[in-house]
Design an enzyme around this catalytic site. Structure first.
Site, PDB file in Angstrom:
ATOM      1  N   PRO A  85       0.643  -1.290  -0.019  1.00 33.12           N
ATOM      2  CG  PRO A  85       0.004  -0.837   2.300  1.00 33.12           C
ATOM      3  CD  PRO A  85       0.541  -2.066   1.333  1.00 33.12           C
ATOM      4  CB  CYS A  86       4.265   1.977   1.004  1.00 31.27           C
ATOM      5  SG  CYS A  86       4.643   1.453   2.449  1.00 31.27           S
ATOM      6  CG  HIS A  87       5.464   4.211  -2.698  1.00 35.22           C
ATOM      7  ND1 HIS A  87       6.270   3.729  -1.493  1.00 35.22           N
ATOM      8  CD2 HIS A  87       5.758   5.191  -2.622  1.00 35.22           C
ATOM      9  CE1 HIS A  87       6.797   4.637  -0.860  1.00 35.22           C
ATOM     10  NE2 HIS A  87       6.358   5.536  -1.398  1.00 35.22           N
ATOM     11  N   GLY A  88       2.220   1.110  -4.147  1.00 42.80           N
ATOM     12  CA  GLY A  88       1.293   0.421  -5.207  1.00 42.80           C
ATOM     13  C   GLY A  88       1.821  -0.912  -5.816  1.00 42.80           C
ATOM     14  N   PRO A 130       6.515   0.390  -8.874  1.00 42.62           N
ATOM     15  CG  PRO A 130       6.210   2.245  -7.583  1.00 42.62           C
ATOM     16  CD  PRO A 130       5.319   1.031  -7.903  1.00 42.62           C
TER      17      PRO A 130
END
Length: 209
Positions: A163-166, A180
């Site tokens: 959930p931090c950057h997908g 990422p």
């Protein structure tokens, strides 16, 4: 009889100076000082050695998977990192080959796993995945989504989503394209001590340090 000096007075001796004795005393004092400094330094140098707690933190971890149910994720800690042990269903395993075109490294060519895990399942036994639960982007811990991963990857029910950057990974820990994270999840060294026990932290045949 020599007179006793008054208080505050000092006698000045006229006796010749024994230079040999003075050199001996000076040398003895230096040696004793050096030995003392040596004993002082020992505990200081010893403090550089890793503590017992630090050694234990890097030790292999035994995982009992005897009661691990299909679809269940077991979390253990090794070297301060979360390690996931997941039992996958036959349906999940059957889905893996169909995802290859959506993945950055479907054949696990990057050295993110030992040689024995360089296969479609990235595991020793097909049903059981052992992987470090840390996203290869910035080190967050992804979430295991059971049955509701499709909102991140249409048609795929199970997977890991960060959930931090997908970033997202399939059930073999392989990273999807256009996210990422650059690499698949790490598979740590491990082997089966018996049918229901895994040792995480060593390859089979390696001796514990």
């Amino acid at each position: 009889m020599r007179p006793v000096p008054e208080r505050g007075e000092e006698w000045m001796s006229n006796a010749p100076v024994d230079t040999g004795r003075r050199r001996f005393l000076t040398w003895t004092t230096a040696v004793v000082g050096a030995v003392g400094a040596g004993f002082t330094a020992v505990p200081f140098v010893a403090s550089w050695n890793p503590s017992a707690k630090a050694r234990i933190a890097g030790a292999p971890v035994t995982v009992d998977i005897g009661k691990l149910e299909t679809g269940q994720l077991l979390l253990v800690k090794w070297r301060g990192k979360p390690v996931w042990v997941v039992k996958r269903s036959d349906a999940v395993l059957a889905k893996l080959p169909s995802l290859n075109d959506e993945l950055q490294d479907p054949d696990s060519n990057e050295p993110q796993q030992p040689g024995y895990a360089k296969n479609i399942n990235r595991s020793i036994k097909p049903q059981v995945l052992v992987t470090v639960g840390i996203c290869t982007h910035l080190g967050c811990s992804p979430t295991y989504l059971k049955g509701n991963f499709a909102e991140h990857a249409p048609g795929v029910d199970y997977g890991f989503f960060c959930p931090c950057h997908g970033s997202k990974y399939d059930m073999a820990g392989r990273v999807f394209k256009n996210v990422p994270a650059p690499l698949n999840l790490v598979v740590p060294p491990h082997y089966y001590m018996d049918d229901s026990t895994i040792l995480v932290g060593l390859n089979q045949g390696e001796a514990e340090a």
